[in-house]
Each structure stands twice: as structure tokens, then as C-alpha cells.
Write a protein that holds these residues in place. Structure first.
Motif, PDB file in Angstrom:
ATOM      1  N   GLY A 148       0.770  -1.236   0.000  1.00 29.86           N
ATOM      2  CA  GLY A 148       0.000   0.000   0.000  1.00 29.86           C
ATOM      3  C   GLY A 148       0.799   1.284   0.000  1.00 29.86           C
ATOM      4  N   LEU A 149       2.113   1.236  -0.198  1.00 30.21           N
ATOM      5  CA  LEU A 149       2.880   2.486  -0.274  1.00 30.21           C
ATOM      6  C   LEU A 149       2.575   3.200  -1.592  1.00 30.21           C
ATOM      7  CD1 LEU A 149       6.431   1.496   1.070  1.00 30.21           C
ATOM      8  CD2 LEU A 149       4.586   2.667   2.287  1.00 30.21           C
ATOM      9  N   PRO A 150       2.270   4.487  -1.553  1.00 28.98           N
ATOM     10  CA  PRO A 150       1.899   5.232  -2.772  1.00 28.98           C
ATOM     11  C   PRO A 150       3.122   5.707  -3.552  1.00 28.98           C
ATOM     12  CG  PRO A 150       1.733   6.683  -0.877  1.00 28.98           C
ATOM     13  CD  PRO A 150       2.145   5.325  -0.338  1.00 28.98           C
ATOM     14  N   ILE A 151       3.953   4.769  -4.005  1.00 34.41           N
ATOM     15  CA  ILE A 151       5.225   5.180  -4.597  1.00 34.41           C
ATOM     16  C   ILE A 151       5.062   5.876  -5.946  1.00 34.41           C
ATOM     17  CG2 ILE A 151       6.522   3.382  -3.397  1.00 34.41           C
ATOM     18  CD1 ILE A 151       6.609   1.882  -6.075  1.00 34.41           C
ATOM     19  N   LYS A 152       3.903   5.744  -6.579  1.00 32.69           N
ATOM     20  CA  LYS A 152       3.695   6.452  -7.854  1.00 32.69           C
ATOM     21  C   LYS A 152       3.816   7.957  -7.682  1.00 32.69           C
ATOM     22  CE  LYS A 152       0.699   3.037 -10.124  1.00 32.69           C
ATOM     23  NZ  LYS A 152      -0.638   2.789 -10.723  1.00 32.69           N
ATOM     24  N   SER A 153       3.521   8.427  -6.481  1.00 29.98           N
ATOM     25  CA  SER A 153       3.588   9.868  -6.222  1.00 29.98           C
ATOM     26  C   SER A 153       4.926  10.291  -5.623  1.00 29.98           C
ATOM     27  CB  SER A 153       2.451  10.275  -5.279  1.00 29.98           C
ATOM     28  OG  SER A 153       2.583   9.634  -4.014  1.00 29.98           O
ATOM     29  N   TRP A 154       5.859   9.343  -5.488  1.00 31.55           N
ATOM     30  CA  TRP A 154       7.158   9.649  -4.877  1.00 31.55           C
ATOM     31  C   TRP A 154       8.270   9.649  -5.921  1.00 31.55           C
ATOM     32  CZ3 TRP A 154       6.919   5.524  -0.380  1.00 31.55           C
ATOM     33  CH2 TRP A 154       5.934   5.912   0.544  1.00 31.55           C
ATOM     34  N   SER A 155       9.290  10.442  -5.659  1.00 32.73           N
ATOM     35  CA  SER A 155      10.519  10.360  -6.448  1.00 32.73           C
ATOM     36  C   SER A 155      11.277   9.096  -6.037  1.00 32.73           C
ATOM     37  CB  SER A 155      11.397  11.587  -6.185  1.00 32.73           C
ATOM     38  OG  SER A 155      11.827  11.603  -4.823  1.00 32.73           O
ATOM     39  N   ILE A 156      12.254   8.685  -6.848  1.00 27.16           N
ATOM     40  CA  ILE A 156      13.077   7.535  -6.497  1.00 27.16           C
ATOM     41  C   ILE A 156      13.845   7.814  -5.206  1.00 27.16           C
ATOM     42  CG2 ILE A 156      14.927   8.349  -8.019  1.00 27.16           C
ATOM     43  CD1 ILE A 156      14.147   4.673  -7.166  1.00 27.16           C
ATOM     44  N   GLU A 157      14.239   9.076  -5.007  1.00 25.48           N
ATOM     45  CA  GLU A 157      14.962   9.438  -3.788  1.00 25.48           C
ATOM     46  C   GLU A 157      14.084   9.241  -2.552  1.00 25.48           C
ATOM     47  OE1 GLU A 157      16.843  11.496  -7.197  1.00 25.48           O
ATOM     48  OE2 GLU A 157      14.776  11.363  -6.460  1.00 25.48           O
ATOM     49  N   LYS A 158      12.824   9.638  -2.652  1.00 25.27           N
ATOM     50  CA  LYS A 158      11.935   9.497  -1.502  1.00 25.27           C
ATOM     51  C   LYS A 158      11.599   8.035  -1.239  1.00 25.27           C
ATOM     52  CE  LYS A 158       7.922  11.707   0.589  1.00 25.27           C
ATOM     53  NZ  LYS A 158       6.997  12.865   0.483  1.00 25.27           N
ATOM     54  N   ALA A 159      11.343   7.279  -2.295  1.00 23.66           N
ATOM     55  CA  ALA A 159      11.042   5.856  -2.121  1.00 23.66           C
ATOM     56  C   ALA A 159      12.231   5.136  -1.483  1.00 23.66           C
ATOM     57  CB  ALA A 159      10.700   5.217  -3.468  1.00 23.66           C
ATOM     58  N   ALA A 160      13.451   5.429  -1.975  1.00 22.12           N
ATOM     59  CA  ALA A 160      14.643   4.786  -1.432  1.00 22.12           C
ATOM     60  C   ALA A 160      14.876   5.185   0.022  1.00 22.12           C
ATOM     61  CB  ALA A 160      15.864   5.145  -2.279  1.00 22.12           C
ATOM     62  N   THR A 161      14.613   6.439   0.344  1.00 21.41           N
ATOM     63  CA  THR A 161      14.800   6.914   1.718  1.00 21.41           C
ATOM     64  C   THR A 161      13.866   6.198   2.678  1.00 21.41           C
ATOM     65  OG1 THR A 161      15.536   9.101   0.964  1.00 21.41           O
ATOM     66  CG2 THR A 161      14.697   8.938   3.214  1.00 21.41           C
ATOM     67  N   ILE A 162      12.603   6.089   2.317  1.00 16.61           N
ATOM     68  CA  ILE A 162      11.631   5.409   3.177  1.00 16.61           C
ATOM     69  C   ILE A 162      11.981   3.936   3.330  1.00 16.61           C
ATOM     70  CG2 ILE A 162       9.219   4.608   3.229  1.00 16.61           C
ATOM     71  CD1 ILE A 162       8.443   7.423   2.210  1.00 16.61           C
ATOM     72  N   TYR A 163      12.348   3.309   2.236  1.00 20.59           N
ATOM     73  CA  TYR A 163      12.699   1.884   2.251  1.00 20.59           C
ATOM     74  C   TYR A 163      13.941   1.633   3.108  1.00 20.59           C
ATOM     75  CZ  TYR A 163      13.780  -2.669   0.041  1.00 20.59           C
ATOM     76  OH  TYR A 163      14.052  -3.985  -0.228  1.00 20.59           O
ATOM     77  N   MET A 164      14.987   2.414   2.874  1.00 26.59           N
ATOM     78  CA  MET A 164      16.217   2.229   3.637  1.00 26.59           C
ATOM     79  C   MET A 164      16.029   2.634   5.098  1.00 26.59           C
ATOM     80  SD  MET A 164      19.162   3.411   0.912  1.00 26.59           S
ATOM     81  CE  MET A 164      20.479   2.914   2.026  1.00 26.59           C
ATOM     82  N   GLY A 165      15.197   3.652   5.334  1.00 24.03           N
ATOM     83  CA  GLY A 165      14.919   4.050   6.711  1.00 24.03           C
ATOM     84  C   GLY A 165      14.237   2.938   7.487  1.00 24.03           C
ATOM     85  N   LEU A 166      13.270   2.276   6.856  1.00 22.27           N
ATOM     86  CA  LEU A 166      12.614   1.130   7.494  1.00 22.27           C
ATOM     87  C   LEU A 166      13.622   0.023   7.792  1.00 22.27           C
ATOM     88  CD1 LEU A 166       9.338   0.842   5.384  1.00 22.27           C
ATOM     89  CD2 LEU A 166       9.455   1.238   7.856  1.00 22.27           C
ATOM     90  N   GLY A 167      14.446  -0.293   6.797  1.00 19.12           N
ATOM     91  CA  GLY A 167      15.446  -1.333   6.990  1.00 19.12           C
ATOM     92  C   GLY A 167      16.429  -0.990   8.087  1.00 19.12           C
ATOM     93  N   ARG A 168      16.801   0.279   8.146  1.00 18.77           N
ATOM     94  CA  ARG A 168      17.779   0.697   9.155  1.00 18.77           C
ATOM     95  C   ARG A 168      17.213   0.597  10.565  1.00 18.77           C
ATOM     96  NH1 ARG A 168      21.293   0.874  11.802  1.00 18.77           N
ATOM     97  NH2 ARG A 168      23.159   2.200  11.865  1.00 18.77           N
ATOM     98  N   HIS A 169      15.902   0.732  10.712  1.00 21.42           N
ATOM     99  CA  HIS A 169      15.281   0.547  12.019  1.00 21.42           C
ATOM    100  C   HIS A 169      15.278  -0.928  12.434  1.00 21.42           C
ATOM    101  CE1 HIS A 169      13.628   4.400  13.555  1.00 21.42           C
ATOM    102  NE2 HIS A 169      13.776   4.774  12.284  1.00 21.42           N
ATOM    103  N   MET A 170      15.459  -1.829  11.463  1.00 20.79           N
ATOM    104  CA  MET A 170      15.550  -3.252  11.785  1.00 20.79           C
ATOM    105  C   MET A 170      16.976  -3.670  12.130  1.00 20.79           C
ATOM    106  SD  MET A 170      13.099  -5.046   8.944  1.00 20.79           S
ATOM    107  CE  MET A 170      11.335  -4.700   8.868  1.00 20.79           C
ATOM    108  N   GLY A 171      17.964  -3.019  11.523  1.00 13.77           N
ATOM    109  CA  GLY A 171      19.348  -3.401  11.763  1.00 13.77           C
ATOM    110  C   GLY A 171      20.291  -2.648  10.842  1.00 13.77           C
ATOM    111  N   SER A 172      21.536  -3.124  10.749  1.00  9.33           N
ATOM    112  CA  SER A 172      22.503  -2.493   9.853  1.00  9.33           C
ATOM    113  C   SER A 172      22.244  -2.965   8.424  1.00  9.33           C
ATOM    114  CB  SER A 172      23.938  -2.823  10.274  1.00  9.33           C
ATOM    115  OG  SER A 172      24.216  -4.203  10.112  1.00  9.33           O
TER     116      SER A 172
END
Length: 357
Positions: A95-119
Motif C-alpha cells: 500500500g505504499l503510494p510510490i507512484k507519487s514519490w521520487s526515487i529518492e523518496k522511495a529509497a529513503t523510506i525503504y532504507m529508513g525502514l530497513g535501518r530501524h531493523m538493523g545495519s
């Protein structure tokens, strides 16, 4: 040269793995719990955190839980991580609305989520913390890795505790994901071929595909199943095991029993109802626990327009709360310390994030 092989097991492995991790695809295909949908409040917090991070000027490879701050979502992420490490071993976030996001924003959200899980770990010898899974027109036979092609992937595990895939674009046809419980696989193996149990826990030489850490051989050895401190873990990619046999005469030769183990594994994985099939939609994030999940993919056909071609972003994640692993993993993972293991580092590797391939 003789190299002492580390012990794979502490105590005898069980004859049966029970619990949520030993699932069958036919029994959970219609279970709604493995698809988790974002709500509007959660999406708003992700977007706010991304906007703050992007305005800070911090490089994506340096993203941290502090620079991508989440408050309300912290318990939610902890629940997802617990399901991955201690439950069924996989989840699909939708359900992430990535069609309305730039690649930079999508990558930031994705990596931010991953970083909250670990390195975050490098998923190739180039040091990419954010991998691009797309057809790059290269050939596996020429030494490429499968994620760079449109070919069907054999069932395998990756060299990190958790792998994530974010779908930016899906294929015109094909590309469906298949996952299977390696715990249920183990149960079937013991049920059908108990005589092969010993061979399941012996080391298999495996090709590194040219991504060779300093001081290491171009192949590494690890058992398909490892029993250690009360945890059963699976490592498997038959194609690379067979490549090590073809290309490296110094690699130990597989025994007849080891080949039979792989034949039986492949037969079980292809049985109707054993695996779970899922199709990616734009904005989906699939997280898998590599120690208890095998994954594969159908081959696919792309759209002619390059902007519409199948494109997934991959993360390899090392949670500090991950299970203990035996010393066998050190040769491929660069260590066994939870939170600081996994990934591929070779001489000259510099960690980076590439948004365009």
C-alpha cells in the motif's frame, strides 16, 4: 592445504521442527495475515521522516534511526521484525503510494525502514547497500548473478539475515515470487530420507561468482542445514554449488549422498502446494528471513518502454537481535556477530547507494 572445518552443530538436531516457521504454502495461501497493509497515518509518518531526512543533506548510505526518526511506527516495526525472526519468517507490506514519490523518496523510506531493523549490508562486490533487481541483459553463464537477468531463479537463500524487496515496477508478464519454508523442507527430508541426514549437515563448496574477499578462496564451504544453539538454519543455491565443482578443481568433490540431498530438496520444492506464490504490486515490500525461507522467481517479460520495466530495490539487513550462527558463516558473511554480519565485501569495496543503474 588442510583447513579445519568448524563444527556445524551443538547437540543433535531435532527430528521435527514445529511451530509457525514450518508452514506449507497450500495451508496459508489464503491466510490474510502475511499481507500487512499500511494505513494513512503510518504513511504520513514515513513521508514526514523522509522529507526531514532529504532536507538534512545526509547521504543515503549514512541513514540511521536517528536521522530517519519514527515514533509511532517503532512498535509496528518491532512486531514485523519479531514475525521475521521468530515467527513465520516472511511478510508482505502493501500500500505504499510510490507512484507519487521520487526515487529518492522511495529509497529513503525503504532504507529508513530497513535501518530501524538493523545495519544495512552490501549485496554485491561494488558495495551497494541498495540493490537493483532488474534485467541488465547479462548472462549467468558469463559470471553474472541471477538478479541481473530476466531468468527464472532457482530456490536459494541470500547472504544476510533478512532480505527485502521493494517493487517499483512490475513486469509485463511473469516475475511472480515463490517462497518456501526451509523448516518444512527439513521435516520432509527427514521423513523421506533419514539416511541422508548426515549429508545435509556436511559442508558444500559454493562459488563466490568472482566476489572474493581478501585472503579467501573463490569458493566457500557451508552445510545446507546448520543446527546451532537451538536454531536450525538453511543455506542453499544449487547452481553455485555445481559451479564450484566445474570451475575449481581444488574444491572438495561432492559425495553421492550430497548430490542426493540436493535432488531430494529440489523435488520437494517443486511439489504442488509446498511453496507459496505471490505477485508483486507497485509499492509492495517483501521481507524474508533467509535462515528459514527459500525464495525463487519466475522468468518474466518486460514492457518495451524502459521506464516501465520490472524493477525491484533490494536490501540486506543484519538485525542485532538475530540468532547465533556457527563459524561456517564467517567465510561468506565476514563474521557471525548479530547486527554486524552478512553482505559481500571484497578488496576496494566502498559502501554506497546508487539510485540509477
Amino acid at each position: 592445504m588442510y583447513v579445519e572445518r568448524p563444527a556445524s552443530n551443538v547437540g543433535d538436531p531435532p527430528r521435527l521442527i514445529e511451530g509457525a516457521s514450518a508452514w506449507l504454502g497450500k495451508k496459508i495461501q489464503n491466510d490474510p495475515n502475511w499481507i500487512v497493509r499500511w494505513d494513512s497515518e503510518q504513511i504520513a509518518e514515513l513521508e514526514s521522516a523522509a522529507d526531514h531526512f532529504l532536507s538534512s543533506g545526509v547521504a543515503l548510505e549514512d541513514i540511521t534511526p536517528a536521522s530517519f526518526s519514527l515514533k509511532k511506527l517503532t512498535p509496528f516495526i518491532a512486531e514485523i521484525l519479531n514475525e521475521l525472526l521468530n515467527g513465520r519468517g516472511f511478510v508482505m507490506l502493501r500500500g505504499l503510494p510510490i507512484k507519487s514519490w521520487s526515487i529518492e523518496k522511495a529509497a529513503t523510506i525503504y532504507m529508513g525502514l530497513g535501518r530501524h531493523m538493523g545495519s544495512l549490508r552490501s549485496s554485491n562486490g561494488k558495495g551497494h547497500l541498495l540493490g537493483h533487481v532488474r534485467d541488465q541483459g547479462v548472462k549467468v553463464e558469463a559470471g553474472a548473478r541471477f538478479y541481473q537477468t530476466n531468468r527464472k531463479l532457482d530456490y536459494h537463500t541470500d547472504s544476510a539475515d533478512i532480505v527485502g524487496l521493494l517493487c517499483l515496477q512490475k513486469a509485463k508478464e511473469g516475475g511472480e515470487s515463490f517462497i518456501a519454508s526451509s523448516m518444512a523442507l527439513y521435516n520432509k527430508m527427514i521423513e523421506r530420507r533419514p539416511d541422508l541426514m548426515s549429508a545435509m549437515f556436511t559442508p558444500y563448496p559454493t562459488d563466490r561468482r568472482g566476489e572474493v574477499p581478501e585472503g579467501r578462496d573463490p569458493w566457500f564451504e557451508i552445510p545446507i542445514f546448520n543446527w546451532y544453539q537451538g536454531h536450525l538454519s538453511c543455506v542453499y543455491l544449487r547452481h553455485y554449488i555445481e559451479e564450484a565443482q566445474r570451475h575449481f578443481p581444488s574444491a572438495p568433490r561432492l559425495t553421492r549422498e550430497q548430490v542426493e540431498v540436493m535432488d531430494e530438496i529440489d523435488a520437494i520444492l517443486q511439489e504442488p502446494g509446498f511453496a507459496l506464490q505471490m505477485a508483486f504490486e507497485q509499492g509492495d515490500i517483501q521481507f524474508l528471513h533467509n535462515h528459514q525461507i527459500l525464495h525463487s522467481r519466475n522468468d518474466f517479460e518486460n514492457w518495451p518502454d524502459p521506464k516501465l520495466q520490472r524493477h525491484l530495490l533490494r536490501l540486506w539487513i543484519a538485525p542485532p537481535s538475530a540468532r547465533p550462527l556457527p563459524a561456517y558463516f564467517d567465510s561468506r558473511w565476514g563474521g557471525v556477530i548479530p547486527g554486524d554480519r552478512g553482505g559481500i565485501l571484497v578488496p576496494g569495496t566502498k559502501l554506497s547507494v546508487e539510485l540509477v543503474t
